[in-house]
Design a protein around this motif. Structure first.
Motif, mmCIF file in Angstrom:
data_model
loop_
_atom_site.group_PDB
_atom_site.id
_atom_site.type_symbol
_atom_site.label_atom_id
_atom_site.label_comp_id
_atom_site.label_asym_id
_atom_site.label_seq_id
_atom_site.Cartn_x
_atom_site.Cartn_y
_atom_site.Cartn_z
ATOM 1 N N ARG A 182 88.561 39.161 72.219
ATOM 2 C CA ARG A 182 87.827 39.457 70.985
ATOM 3 C C ARG A 182 86.886 40.636 71.215
ATOM 4 O O ARG A 182 86.730 41.106 72.344
ATOM 5 C CB ARG A 182 87.056 38.223 70.492
ATOM 6 N N TYR A 206 69.589 41.193 80.342
ATOM 7 C CA TYR A 206 70.744 41.990 79.901
ATOM 8 C C TYR A 206 70.591 43.464 80.318
ATOM 9 O O TYR A 206 71.519 44.060 80.867
ATOM 10 C CB TYR A 206 70.868 41.868 78.382
ATOM 11 N N THR A 210 80.272 43.370 66.380
ATOM 12 C CA THR A 210 81.108 42.323 67.003
ATOM 13 C C THR A 210 80.374 40.988 66.861
ATOM 14 O O THR A 210 79.266 40.940 66.327
ATOM 15 C CB THR A 210 81.328 42.586 68.517
ATOM 16 N N ASN A 229 84.732 44.715 80.920
ATOM 17 C CA ASN A 229 84.107 44.637 79.595
ATOM 18 C C ASN A 229 83.380 43.318 79.345
ATOM 19 O O ASN A 229 82.455 43.268 78.545
ATOM 20 C CB ASN A 229 85.207 44.837 78.532
ATOM 21 N N SER A 245 88.224 32.078 75.080
ATOM 22 C CA SER A 245 89.022 32.376 73.882
ATOM 23 C C SER A 245 90.523 32.479 74.173
ATOM 24 O O SER A 245 91.149 33.508 73.922
ATOM 25 C CB SER A 245 88.543 33.679 73.239
HETATM 26 P P1 NAP Z 1 81.541 39.627 72.244
HETATM 27 O O1 NAP Z 1 82.202 39.907 70.929
HETATM 28 O O2 NAP Z 1 80.461 38.616 72.305
HETATM 29 O O3 NAP Z 1 82.660 39.315 73.331
HETATM 30 C C1 NAP Z 1 82.302 39.028 74.643
HETATM 31 C C2 NAP Z 1 83.546 39.024 75.483
HETATM 32 O O4 NAP Z 1 83.173 38.765 76.844
HETATM 33 C C3 NAP Z 1 84.519 37.942 75.058
HETATM 34 O O5 NAP Z 1 85.830 38.448 75.089
HETATM 35 C C4 NAP Z 1 84.332 36.865 76.127
HETATM 36 O O6 NAP Z 1 85.505 36.141 76.424
HETATM 37 C C5 NAP Z 1 83.992 37.732 77.342
HETATM 38 N N1 NAP Z 1 83.325 36.917 78.340
HETATM 39 C C6 NAP Z 1 82.098 36.353 78.304
HETATM 40 N N2 NAP Z 1 81.867 35.647 79.433
HETATM 41 C C7 NAP Z 1 82.984 35.762 80.198
HETATM 42 C C8 NAP Z 1 83.350 35.261 81.466
HETATM 43 N N3 NAP Z 1 82.505 34.509 82.176
HETATM 44 N N4 NAP Z 1 84.572 35.594 81.956
HETATM 45 C C9 NAP Z 1 85.428 36.348 81.252
HETATM 46 N N5 NAP Z 1 85.131 36.851 80.015
HETATM 47 C C10 NAP Z 1 83.927 36.546 79.511
HETATM 48 O O7 NAP Z 1 80.874 40.945 72.801
HETATM 49 P P2 NAP Z 1 81.233 42.486 72.588
HETATM 50 O O8 NAP Z 1 80.262 43.017 71.620
HETATM 51 O O9 NAP Z 1 82.681 42.676 72.362
HETATM 52 O O10 NAP Z 1 80.817 43.045 74.032
HETATM 53 C C11 NAP Z 1 81.756 43.504 74.986
HETATM 54 C C12 NAP Z 1 81.000 44.274 76.052
HETATM 55 O O11 NAP Z 1 80.305 45.365 75.444
HETATM 56 C C13 NAP Z 1 79.931 43.436 76.762
HETATM 57 O O12 NAP Z 1 79.876 43.796 78.124
HETATM 58 C C14 NAP Z 1 78.663 43.848 76.050
HETATM 59 O O13 NAP Z 1 77.547 43.657 76.866
HETATM 60 C C15 NAP Z 1 78.945 45.315 75.797
HETATM 61 N N6 NAP Z 1 78.140 45.885 74.733
HETATM 62 C C16 NAP Z 1 78.230 45.431 73.458
HETATM 63 C C17 NAP Z 1 77.432 46.008 72.470
HETATM 64 C C18 NAP Z 1 77.470 45.566 71.040
HETATM 65 O O14 NAP Z 1 76.641 46.033 70.268
HETATM 66 N N7 NAP Z 1 78.407 44.747 70.620
HETATM 67 C C19 NAP Z 1 76.546 47.035 72.805
HETATM 68 C C20 NAP Z 1 76.484 47.471 74.113
HETATM 69 C C21 NAP Z 1 77.287 46.902 75.069
HETATM 70 P P3 NAP Z 1 85.788 34.635 75.897
HETATM 71 O O15 NAP Z 1 85.506 34.629 74.419
HETATM 72 O O16 NAP Z 1 87.217 34.440 76.260
HETATM 73 O O17 NAP Z 1 84.864 33.738 76.683
#
Ligand code: NAP
Length: 249
Positions: free
Chosen positions: A17, A157, A192, A92, A41
Motif C-alpha cells: 500500500r 521518526y 497515503t 520503503n 497487508s
Molecule cells: P503507509 O501508507 O502507512 O504504508 C506503510 C508501509 O510500510 C506499508 O506498506 C507497511 O506494510 C510497511 N511496513 C510497516 N511496518 C513494516 C514492517 N515491520 N515490515 C515490513 N513492512 C512494514 O506509509 P507511506 O506514506 O506509504 O510511507 C512509505 C514510506 O515513505 C515510509 O518510510 C514513510 O516514512 C515515508 N514517507 C512518507 C511520507 C508521507 O507523507 N506519506 C512522507 C515522508 C516519508 P504492511 O501494511 O504490510 O504492514
C-alpha cells in the motif's frame, strides 16, 4: 518506447500500500520484475501483484517484518535462490508513532527506529554480498523531510529518517567502487494512510509550507524512484533527493 527498468529485479519493502505500492506499479510499468514485501497487508500485497500481472508484468509477494534480522535474512535467501539476484532494493517500509518528547514512550522510540532504520540496515546487510558480486545495482532508501529539517512531535521518526541519510551516504561510499549507487528520497507530505491519520489543520499547514502549494502524490515519489533506479542515474550516488514541493528549500 524503451522501458527504463527492463530486465531488472527489484525488491521493494512495504509495497502492499501507499508509496511502496506506487513504486511497485511504476517499476512494473518500466519492465522490472517486482518483489513486493509486506508485513500486515498480505491481501493488499497480493492485489498489487495481481494488478501487475494483469498488465503483463511479473510480481511476487514476500511477507516478513523488515525489523526482524533473521526473518529478513531468510527472505533474502529465498529470493536469491528463486530469482538469482536483486538489481534494485527500495527500502520503503516505515511507520510513525508521533508524540512530544515529554510523552513519547521508550517503546514508541524503539519501534520507529527498529522498523524505519534497522529495517533498511537489515535488507542492505543481507543483500550486500549480492550487490558486491553483481558489480552494479541501485539502493534507494526512503527518508523524509522530517529527517532533513526535524519536526516537533516526531523525534523518533525524524531521528530514524536522518539515520537513513547517514546510512545512505556511508553505504554509497562502501559500495561505490563496485558500481552500486545508493541514494535517498526525502518526501514531503504525501497523500497515503500515513498522512490520512493526521488532523486536517496539520495537512493544510503542510500544504502551505510547500512552494508548489499542494501535497505530494504517490506518483511524485514513484517517478523519482524510477529515475534513481534507472540507468539515467548511473552517476548519482550518496544523494538525498527532496521530493517535497519545495518544502525543505
Ligand atoms: P503507509 O501508507 O502507512 O504504508 C506503510 C508501509 O510500510 C506499508 O506498506 C507497511 O506494510 C510497511 N511496513 C510497516 N511496518 C513494516 C514492517 N515491520 N515490515 C515490513 N513492512 C512494514 O506509509 P507511506 O506514506 O506509504 O510511507 C512509505 C514510506 O515513505 C515510509 O518510510 C514513510 O516514512 C515515508 N514517507 C512518507 C511520507 C508521507 O507523507 N506519506 C512522507 C515522508 C516519508 P504492511 O501494511 O504490510 O504492514
Amino acid at each position: 518506447m524503451e522501458k527504463l527498468l527492463e530486465g531488472k529485479i527489484a525488491l521493494i519493502t512495504g509495497a502492499g500500500r501507499g508509496i511502496g505500492r506506487g513504486i511497485a506499479i511504476a517499476y512494473a510499468k518500466q519492465g522490472a520484475t517486482v518483489l513486493i514485501n509486506y508485513n500486515g497487508s498480505k491481501e493488499r500485497a497480493e492485489a498489487v501483484c495481481e494488478e501487475i500481472r494483469a498488465n503483463g508484468g511479473t510480481a511476487e509477494s514476500f511477507g516478513f517484518n523488515v525489523a526482524d534480522y533473521a526473518a529478513s535474512e531468510k527472505a533474502v535467501k529465498d529470493i536469491l535462490e528463486k530469482y538469482g539476484r536483486v538489481d534494485i532494493l527500495v527500502n520503503n517500509a516505515g511507520i510513525t508513532k508521533d508524540n512530544l518528547i515529554l510523552k513519547m514512550s521508550e517503546q514508541d522510540f524503539d519501534d520507529v527506529i527498529n522498523i524505519n532504520l534497522k529495517g533498511a540496515f537489515n535488507l542492505i546487510k543481507h543483500l550486500s554480498r549480492n550487490f558486491l558480486k553483481l558489480r552494479h545495482g541501485k539502493i534507494i532508501n526512503i527518508s523524509s523531510v522530517s529527517g532533513v529539517m526535524g519536526n516537533p512531535g516526531q523525534a523518533n521518526y525524524a531521528a530514524s529518517k536522518a539515520g537513513i541519510i547517514g546510512l545512505t551516504k556511508s553505504i554509497a561510499r562502501e559500495l561505490g567502487s563496485r558500481n552500486v549507487c545508493v541514494n535517498a528520497i526525502a518526501p514531503g507530505f504525501v497523500e497515503t494512510d500515513m498522512t490520512n491519520a493526521l488532523p486536517e489543520a496539520v495537512l493544510e499547514r503542510g500544504k502551505e509550507s510547500t512552494v508548489l502549494g499542494r501535497l505530494g502524490r504517490v506518483e511524485d515519489i514513484a517517478d523519482a524512484a524510477v529515475f534513481l533506479g534507472s540507468g539515467m542515474a548511473d552517476y548519482i550516488t550518496g544523494q538525498v533527493l527532496c521530493v517535497d514541493g519545495g518544502m525543505a528549500i
